[in-house]
Each structure stands twice: as C-alpha cells, then as structure tokens.
Design a protein around this motif. Structure first.
Motif, short mmCIF file in Angstrom:
data_model
loop_
_atom_site.label_atom_id
_atom_site.label_comp_id
_atom_site.label_asym_id
_atom_site.label_seq_id
_atom_site.Cartn_x
_atom_site.Cartn_y
_atom_site.Cartn_z
N THR A 168 0.83 -1.21 0.00
CA THR A 168 0.00 0.00 0.00
C THR A 168 0.87 1.25 0.00
OG1 THR A 168 -1.81 -1.13 1.15
CG2 THR A 168 -1.76 1.28 1.28
N VAL A 169 1.89 1.28 0.85
CA VAL A 169 2.79 2.44 0.90
C VAL A 169 3.50 2.64 -0.43
CG1 VAL A 169 4.91 3.33 1.95
CG2 VAL A 169 3.12 2.34 3.39
N ALA A 170 4.04 1.55 -0.98
CA ALA A 170 4.76 1.66 -2.25
C ALA A 170 3.85 2.14 -3.36
CB ALA A 170 5.36 0.29 -2.62
N SER A 171 2.61 1.68 -3.37
CA SER A 171 1.65 2.10 -4.41
C SER A 171 1.31 3.57 -4.26
CB SER A 171 0.39 1.25 -4.33
OG SER A 171 0.69 -0.12 -4.55
N LEU A 172 1.13 4.03 -3.01
CA LEU A 172 0.87 5.44 -2.76
C LEU A 172 2.02 6.31 -3.24
CD1 LEU A 172 -0.66 5.23 0.83
CD2 LEU A 172 -1.78 6.31 -1.12
N VAL A 173 3.23 5.89 -2.89
CA VAL A 173 4.41 6.66 -3.31
C VAL A 173 4.49 6.72 -4.83
CG1 VAL A 173 6.94 6.68 -3.33
CG2 VAL A 173 5.72 6.15 -1.21
N ARG A 174 4.25 5.60 -5.47
CA ARG A 174 4.32 5.56 -6.94
C ARG A 174 3.28 6.47 -7.57
NH1 ARG A 174 7.77 5.25 -10.91
NH2 ARG A 174 6.92 4.33 -12.80
N GLY A 175 2.04 6.34 -7.14
CA GLY A 175 0.97 7.14 -7.73
C GLY A 175 1.16 8.63 -7.53
N LEU A 176 1.54 9.02 -6.31
CA LEU A 176 1.72 10.44 -6.03
C LEU A 176 2.94 11.02 -6.73
CD1 LEU A 176 0.79 10.28 -2.26
CD2 LEU A 176 -0.47 11.55 -4.01
N THR A 177 3.98 10.19 -6.88
CA THR A 177 5.15 10.63 -7.65
C THR A 177 4.78 10.85 -9.11
OG1 THR A 177 6.66 9.46 -6.16
CG2 THR A 177 7.49 10.02 -8.35
N LEU A 178 4.00 9.94 -9.67
CA LEU A 178 3.54 10.10 -11.06
C LEU A 178 2.66 11.34 -11.21
CD1 LEU A 178 2.70 6.40 -12.03
CD2 LEU A 178 4.63 7.79 -12.85
N ALA A 179 1.98 11.72 -10.12
CA ALA A 179 1.13 12.91 -10.15
C ALA A 179 1.94 14.20 -10.04
CB ALA A 179 0.10 12.84 -9.02
N GLY A 180 3.25 14.07 -9.86
CA GLY A 180 4.12 15.24 -9.85
C GLY A 180 4.50 15.75 -8.48
N PHE A 181 4.17 15.00 -7.44
CA PHE A 181 4.51 15.44 -6.09
C PHE A 181 5.87 14.90 -5.66
CE2 PHE A 181 -0.16 15.34 -6.20
CZ PHE A 181 -0.43 16.65 -5.82
N ARG A 182 6.54 15.67 -4.82
CA ARG A 182 7.78 15.20 -4.19
C ARG A 182 7.36 14.45 -2.92
NH1 ARG A 182 13.27 16.11 -3.94
NH2 ARG A 182 14.19 16.08 -1.84
N VAL A 183 7.56 13.14 -2.93
CA VAL A 183 7.02 12.29 -1.87
C VAL A 183 8.14 11.81 -0.95
CG1 VAL A 183 5.66 10.23 -1.36
CG2 VAL A 183 5.23 11.51 -3.47
N GLY A 184 7.92 11.96 0.34
CA GLY A 184 8.80 11.39 1.35
C GLY A 184 8.11 10.21 1.99
N ALA A 185 8.88 9.23 2.44
CA ALA A 185 8.30 8.04 3.03
C ALA A 185 9.13 7.59 4.22
CB ALA A 185 8.22 6.91 2.00
N ALA A 186 8.45 6.99 5.20
CA ALA A 186 9.16 6.51 6.38
C ALA A 186 8.44 5.32 6.99
CB ALA A 186 9.27 7.62 7.42
N LYS A 187 9.21 4.37 7.48
CA LYS A 187 8.66 3.29 8.29
C LYS A 187 9.00 3.61 9.73
CE LYS A 187 8.11 -1.64 8.83
NZ LYS A 187 8.45 -3.01 8.37
N LEU A 188 7.96 3.80 10.56
CA LEU A 188 8.16 4.32 11.90
C LEU A 188 8.47 3.25 12.93
CD1 LEU A 188 5.27 6.96 11.99
CD2 LEU A 188 7.63 7.24 11.19
N THR A 189 7.97 2.03 12.72
CA THR A 189 8.21 0.95 13.67
C THR A 189 8.48 -0.35 12.92
OG1 THR A 189 5.86 0.32 13.82
CG2 THR A 189 6.65 1.99 15.38
#
Length: 365
Positions: free
Chosen positions: A182-203
């Motif tokens: 789910t996280v990877a898909s969100l990052v991919r879709g939002l990146t394709l939409a032109g956003f600069r996406v940051g991601a983190a695994k908190l635990t």
C-alpha cells in the motif's frame, strides 16, 4: 546510555588488527549508519548487552535465516564459522519470532535477516529453529564504552511548523496485511502525479525490504527507525516511540517533501502500534489514515477500532483488495473506499483520494 555492570572490573581486549577483522566480517543492514572506524576494541566481559549494542558474533548453526542482508540490501549466504556484525534488539513478529535481548553474552539467535541478535522466546509453527550465533564480544570505542546504534542516529528536532502539506499514515490488521505494498503504491501514484514524496517506516524490525520498496517506488526521501538508532522498536515506551517518529517526520520536512507517507508495522492490537497511533492522534501528525487488511472481517474490526479512537480513516486497502468479493463485503460494512494497487498507482485517482476531505464515519453496527 547506561549499561548494567557485572560486579567485577570490566575487562577489555584490544585488538591491533581489529579494523582488518571487522572489514572481513559480514556486516548487517541494521549497522548501516555505524562508523566502524570508531571501533577500537572487543569487550568480552563485564557488561550486560542492551538494545542497539553492536556485537561481533560467529555463526554456530544455520536455521531459519540462511542469509544476512548487508548495508546495501544484498542478501548474502551464511555459513557456520562466519563472523557477522549485528545489533542487539527485541523482536515481535507473530508470523516468525518473539525474541528479547539477553542478559549475558552467551549464545543467542539471529532473529531477523537484517541483523538483529536476540534470544528467541517463542516462534510460529511454520518457522525453523532460528540461526544460532555466538557473540565474540561487543564493539567498544576509545573510552571503553560500548558502541550503540543510537551513537550514530540522525537527530532532527520537531518544529511546530511542518513543511509537508499532507501526511498520510498506513496501519494494518496484522503482519503481512499488505501495508508495504500500500505504501509503495501510494508513493508511486503520487510521484507520477508530480509530487515530491517522502516516506518513512516508523516501527518494526530492522530490514531493508520496506525501505528499498519506498525508494524503488520513487520516494524522493526514504527513512526508517534504524536511521533513528534502533534495530527494532519492540519494547520501546511511548516516549521513545514518539521521539523516533518525530525525528523521522522532522527529517522529511527538511527534505521539502510535498506529501509524506508513513507505515506503522504489525497490527492494531500490537502494543507499540496502538501506542504510536494514540500519540500520533494527540500530536496531530497525520491528515488521514489508510488501513490495510487481509479480509473483510479484519477491515470491519479495524475500521471500528480506528473510528472509536477518532482517527481520520479515508480508505481500506491491503490483501483483501485481491478479492472482489472480500472487497465488496468490506465496502458494504465500512462504507469506505476500497483501494488496491491499480487505484493507488493511478496519479489522478490517488490525488483525489489523498487530497479530499476524509469522510465522516460512524461505527459499524
């Protein structure tokens, strides 16, 4: 960090050829931020290990983990007699092991391929016995103190003004519910939409898989709790969990991300997961939550649990989206959008989902 000292004078062994020895050892992912040039000695007695301590160990029996992930993500085969550099840490993984940091430097186990040393307490029935390791000694610095992952952690203080306009957190019903996908898909879709996406695994437990997935999906910046000095987050109290999360979020803010996507490991009933979600609500860290579930019943329970605690639940995702029937059941009982890989990687659909106001939800009857 204070180590409990055994009631005797601590003995240390200096090794003139230690740098050469360490360079030949197989170094694990959990140690990726460590400057091994600061290691000056091997401490063999006189201290009780604590979570995060760096240890040089020898493999004595191959079990569940036949490979170790190095700092670059490559998984190398292990052989009896190999020397490895790992970190002590607790582990909580319902599908694998529960393990705790031992109170001595006796034989213990490699409980995660990313490089976590602990002593197993229980295991899932499908798991083999853990790979056994014999600690040679803790790595010490010039002052004689034990080197710990926290000594090499990044530190970013949270500020009241965040730069990322939107932050989304992904939680799940259990381990292997589909959170990472789910996280990877969100990052991919939002990146394709032109956003600069940051991601983190908190635990979670130290391993590069989720981090590499975020990077491969297009994240402009990707971090995890090992960057904050922890081989694992199992056993941390709420204050420590809050420090880890706020540290990572502040670091992503400094990288000028438009959107930040975070993952919290395990399921809602896991102690650290529940505690961090409660802290996140109090701190106002996130603008919405996507819940990953393996089936419709898990989705229904999870939705109720989150709604009762007033989280801004915006969608259901996870393994259940592989089944049209399970997705239909979940949609019917929760009233939430059910979004799989196709929707989340679509730049138009994911932007609508993330930037829309979360629906007002009621508890499932």
């Amino acid at each position: 960090m204070q180590h409990e000292t055994i009631p005797q004078r601590a003995s240390t062994v200096r090794e003139a050829r230690l740098p050469e020895r360490l360079s030949k050892a197989k170094r694990a992912f959990t140690t990726r931020r460590v400057d091994l040039g600061k290691a000056r000695r091997i401490i063999r007695s006189g201290v009780v290990p604590v979570a995060g301590d760096l240890v040089l160990a020898r493999v004595t029996a191959i079990g569940q983990h036949r490979r170790i992930e190095n700092v670059h993500g490559r998984r190398g085969d292990l052989f009896i007699g190999d020397e490895i550099i790992v970190a002590y840490g607790n582990r909580y993984a319902p599908d694998q092991f529960e393990a705790i940091v031992p109170t001595d430097l006796g034989e213990c186990h490699l409980v995660a391929g990313g490089g976590v040393a602990a002593r197993m307490t229980v295991k899932h029935a499908s798991m083999k016995q853990p790979t056994r390791i014999e600690p040679i000694g803790l790595l010490g610095g010039t002052s004689g103190s034990v080197l710990n992952l926290r000594d090499f952690a990044m530190t970013h203080e949270a500020t009241p003004f965040r730069k990322a306009p939107v932050r989304i957190v992904v939680a799940g019903s259990s381990m292997n519910a589909g959170k990472t996908t789910t996280v990877a898909s969100l990052v991919r879709g939002l990146t394709l939409a032109g956003f600069r996406v940051g991601a983190a695994k908190l635990t979670g437990t130290g391993s590069g898989g989720d981090l590499w997935s975020m990077i491969d999906s297009g994240a402009a910046a990707a971090l995890d709790f090992t960057d904050a000095g922890h081989a694992s987050t199992f056993g941390l109290d709420t204050g420590e969990l809050t420090d880890v999360a706020s540290n990572l979020l502040a670091a992503l803010d400094e990288r000028n991300c438009d959107v930040v996507i975070c993952e919290i490991a395990d399921g809602l009933l896991q102690q650290e997961t529940a505690a961090l979600l409660e802290a996140s609500k109090q701190e106002g860290w996130f603008d919405g939550l996507i819940f990953a579930a393996g089936d419709a019943m898990g989705a229904a329970y999870g939705a109720n649990w989150l709604i009762e605690r007033q989280h801004d639940l915006i969608a259901i995702s996870g393994l259940l989206t592989a089944s049209p029937l399970a997705s239909r059941e979940a949609a019917g009982v929760t009233g939430l959008p059910i979004v799989g890989i196709q929707q989340l990687t679509d730049p138009v659909e994911v932007a609508k989902l993330i930037f829309s106001k979360p629906p007002v939800l009621k508890r499932v009857a």
